[in-house]
Design a protein around this motif. Structure first.
Motif, PDB file in Angstrom:
ATOM      1  N   VAL A   1       3.614  13.824  49.333  1.00  0.00           N
ATOM      2  CA  VAL A   1       2.665  14.886  48.994  1.00  0.00           C
ATOM      3  C   VAL A   1       2.127  14.684  47.590  1.00  0.00           C
ATOM      4  N   VAL A   2       3.013  14.408  46.638  1.00  0.00           N
ATOM      5  CA  VAL A   2       2.592  14.189  45.247  1.00  0.00           C
ATOM      6  C   VAL A   2       1.649  12.995  45.183  1.00  0.00           C
ATOM      7  N   THR A   3       1.984  11.929  45.860  1.00  0.00           N
ATOM      8  CA  THR A   3       1.137  10.733  45.882  1.00  0.00           C
ATOM      9  C   THR A   3      -0.232  11.054  46.465  1.00  0.00           C
ATOM     10  N   ARG A   4      -0.274  11.790  47.554  1.00  0.00           N
ATOM     11  CA  ARG A   4      -1.544  12.146  48.193  1.00  0.00           C
ATOM     12  C   ARG A   4      -2.412  13.006  47.274  1.00  0.00           C
ATOM     13  N   VAL A   5      -1.829  14.027  46.669  1.00  0.00           N
ATOM     14  CA  VAL A   5      -2.601  14.933  45.818  1.00  0.00           C
ATOM     15  C   VAL A   5      -3.106  14.204  44.575  1.00  0.00           C
ATOM     16  N   ILE A   6      -2.222  13.474  43.912  1.00  0.00           N
ATOM     17  CA  ILE A   6      -2.612  12.775  42.677  1.00  0.00           C
ATOM     18  C   ILE A   6      -3.652  11.702  42.981  1.00  0.00           C
TER      19      ILE A   6
ATOM     20  N   MET B   1      -3.424   7.775  32.536  1.00  0.00           N
ATOM     21  CA  MET B   1      -3.305   7.657  31.089  1.00  0.00           C
ATOM     22  C   MET B   1      -2.830   9.005  30.576  1.00  0.00           C
ATOM     23  N   ILE B   2      -1.727   9.000  29.891  1.00  0.00           N
ATOM     24  CA  ILE B   2      -1.273  10.205  29.208  1.00  0.00           C
ATOM     25  C   ILE B   2      -1.948  10.144  27.844  1.00  0.00           C
ATOM     26  N   LEU B   3      -3.026  10.886  27.732  1.00  0.00           N
ATOM     27  CA  LEU B   3      -3.920  10.715  26.610  1.00  0.00           C
ATOM     28  C   LEU B   3      -3.243  10.978  25.281  1.00  0.00           C
ATOM     29  N   GLY B   4      -2.311  11.914  25.245  1.00  0.00           N
ATOM     30  CA  GLY B   4      -1.654  12.221  23.983  1.00  0.00           C
ATOM     31  C   GLY B   4      -0.855  11.063  23.419  1.00  0.00           C
ATOM     32  N   SER B   5      -0.227  10.293  24.292  1.00  0.00           N
ATOM     33  CA  SER B   5       0.592   9.171  23.828  1.00  0.00           C
ATOM     34  C   SER B   5      -0.119   7.834  23.963  1.00  0.00           C
ATOM     35  N   GLY B   6      -1.255   7.821  24.662  1.00  0.00           N
ATOM     36  CA  GLY B   6      -1.990   6.575  24.829  1.00  0.00           C
ATOM     37  C   GLY B   6      -1.298   5.576  25.732  1.00  0.00           C
ATOM     38  N   ARG B   7      -0.470   6.052  26.639  1.00  0.00           N
ATOM     39  CA  ARG B   7       0.236   5.136  27.541  1.00  0.00           C
ATOM     40  C   ARG B   7      -0.040   5.503  28.987  1.00  0.00           C
ATOM     41  N   GLN B   8       0.166   4.540  29.852  1.00  0.00           N
ATOM     42  CA  GLN B   8       0.012   4.774  31.282  1.00  0.00           C
ATOM     43  C   GLN B   8       1.367   5.186  31.857  1.00  0.00           C
ATOM     44  N   VAL B   9       1.332   6.162  32.738  1.00  0.00           N
ATOM     45  CA  VAL B   9       2.549   6.684  33.338  1.00  0.00           C
ATOM     46  C   VAL B   9       2.296   6.886  34.826  1.00  0.00           C
ATOM     47  N   ASP B  10       3.279   6.526  35.633  1.00  0.00           N
ATOM     48  CA  ASP B  10       3.219   6.855  37.056  1.00  0.00           C
ATOM     49  C   ASP B  10       3.690   8.304  37.178  1.00  0.00           C
TER      50      ASP B  10
ATOM     51  N   THR C   1       2.506  18.131  36.708  1.00  0.00           N
ATOM     52  CA  THR C   1       3.545  17.257  36.188  1.00  0.00           C
ATOM     53  C   THR C   1       3.518  17.361  34.665  1.00  0.00           C
ATOM     54  N   TYR C   2       4.662  17.061  34.062  1.00  0.00           N
ATOM     55  CA  TYR C   2       4.754  17.215  32.604  1.00  0.00           C
ATOM     56  C   TYR C   2       5.764  16.239  32.019  1.00  0.00           C
ATOM     57  N   LEU C   3       5.667  16.089  30.700  1.00  0.00           N
ATOM     58  CA  LEU C   3       6.606  15.275  29.931  1.00  0.00           C
ATOM     59  C   LEU C   3       7.165  16.137  28.812  1.00  0.00           C
ATOM     60  N   GLU C   4       8.400  15.901  28.455  1.00  0.00           N
ATOM     61  CA  GLU C   4       8.970  16.566  27.292  1.00  0.00           C
ATOM     62  C   GLU C   4       9.250  15.490  26.250  1.00  0.00           C
ATOM     63  N   ASP C   5       8.711  15.698  25.054  1.00  0.00           N
ATOM     64  CA  ASP C   5       8.848  14.686  24.015  1.00  0.00           C
ATOM     65  C   ASP C   5       8.703  15.340  22.646  1.00  0.00           C
ATOM     66  N   GLU C   6       9.572  14.985  21.748  1.00  0.00           N
ATOM     67  CA  GLU C   6       9.499  15.427  20.351  1.00  0.00           C
ATOM     68  C   GLU C   6       9.364  16.942  20.220  1.00  0.00           C
ATOM     69  N   GLY C   7      10.154  17.679  20.981  1.00  0.00           N
ATOM     70  CA  GLY C   7      10.173  19.121  20.866  1.00  0.00           C
ATOM     71  C   GLY C   7       8.962  19.827  21.433  1.00  0.00           C
ATOM     72  N   ALA C   8       8.209  19.160  22.284  1.00  0.00           N
ATOM     73  CA  ALA C   8       7.039  19.761  22.900  1.00  0.00           C
ATOM     74  C   ALA C   8       6.980  19.344  24.367  1.00  0.00           C
ATOM     75  N   VAL C   9       6.274  20.118  25.153  1.00  0.00           N
ATOM     76  CA  VAL C   9       6.035  19.774  26.555  1.00  0.00           C
ATOM     77  C   VAL C   9       4.542  19.506  26.701  1.00  0.00           C
ATOM     78  N   GLU C  10       4.217  18.334  27.259  1.00  0.00           N
ATOM     79  CA  GLU C  10       2.826  17.937  27.478  1.00  0.00           C
ATOM     80  C   GLU C  10       2.528  17.976  28.972  1.00  0.00           C
ATOM     81  N   ILE C  11       1.471  18.669  29.333  1.00  0.00           N
ATOM     82  CA  ILE C  11       1.005  18.667  30.719  1.00  0.00           C
ATOM     83  C   ILE C  11       0.385  17.297  30.977  1.00  0.00           C
ATOM     84  N   ALA C  12       0.913  16.574  31.971  1.00  0.00           N
ATOM     85  CA  ALA C  12       0.373  15.251  32.319  1.00  0.00           C
ATOM     86  C   ALA C  12      -0.742  15.376  33.352  1.00  0.00           C
ATOM     87  N   SER C  13      -0.532  16.229  34.348  1.00  0.00           N
ATOM     88  CA  SER C  13      -1.550  16.442  35.381  1.00  0.00           C
ATOM     89  C   SER C  13      -1.428  17.859  35.913  1.00  0.00           C
TER      90      SER C  13
END
Length: 160
Positions: free
Chosen positions: A15-20, A30-39, A59-71
């Motif tokens: 389902v995640v693969t289909r929606v994304i 591209m996770i624009l905040g970090s400038g890297r590609q992420v699956d 989807t989200y990432l947690e990094d350096e005391g913050a949560v970034e919305i990835a998609s």
């Protein structure tokens, strides 16, 4: 008509693969905040369902005391799905004691800009011509959308 939100689980990969893929043309973003590609299928997140049907996911990432919305994808827009998904991520961030929920979008994404600002996000930075750097990493990103050149990254945050 009731929206339910639950954690993405291992059985949700199709389902995640289909929606994304339907929204972004593939699962590597591209996770624009970090400038890297992420699956993004490998990231934590939530699925929203409306009357038993998949209505969206975040989807989200947690990094350096913050949560970034990835998609964030509302398959059924205009029904409160995006808000419900953001509420779920916001709750995770608050539970972990994170002070900042943030994301980056592009200058052409006017619908998302309205949505995020209505939710309470504040525009905190303009990364002028940042998409030149991003396209050097991922050339498949289009040069324009809806007749608007995609040039800049716009950073929004919600302090918790």
């Amino acid at each position: 008509m009731s929206i339910s939100v639950r954690d993405i689980g291992p059985d949700d990969l199709p389902v995640v693969t289909r929606v994304i893929t339907g929204s972004w043309g593939g699962t590597t973003l591209m996770i624009l905040g970090s400038g890297r590609q992420v699956d993004v299928t490998e990231l934590p997140g939530f699925i929203a369902e409306l009357d038993g049907e998949v209505a969206g996911l975040v989807t989200y990432l947690e990094d350096e005391g913050a949560v970034e919305i990835a998609s964030l994808d509302a398959v059924m827009p205009g029904k409160g799905v995006g808000r419900a998904l953001l509420d779920a991520v916001r709750a995770v961030a608050a539970e972990r004691g994170v002070a900042r929920l943030w994301l980056i979008t592009t200058n052409d994404n006017t619908h998302a800009l309205r949505f995020y600002q209505r939710y309470g996000f504040d525009l905190v930075a303009l990364h002028r011509n940042a998409m030149d750097r991003v396209r050097a990493i991922k050339p498949s990103i289009p040069a324009e959308a809806d007749g608007i050149p995609i040039r800049h990254e716009l950073e929004l945050e919600l302090l918790l």
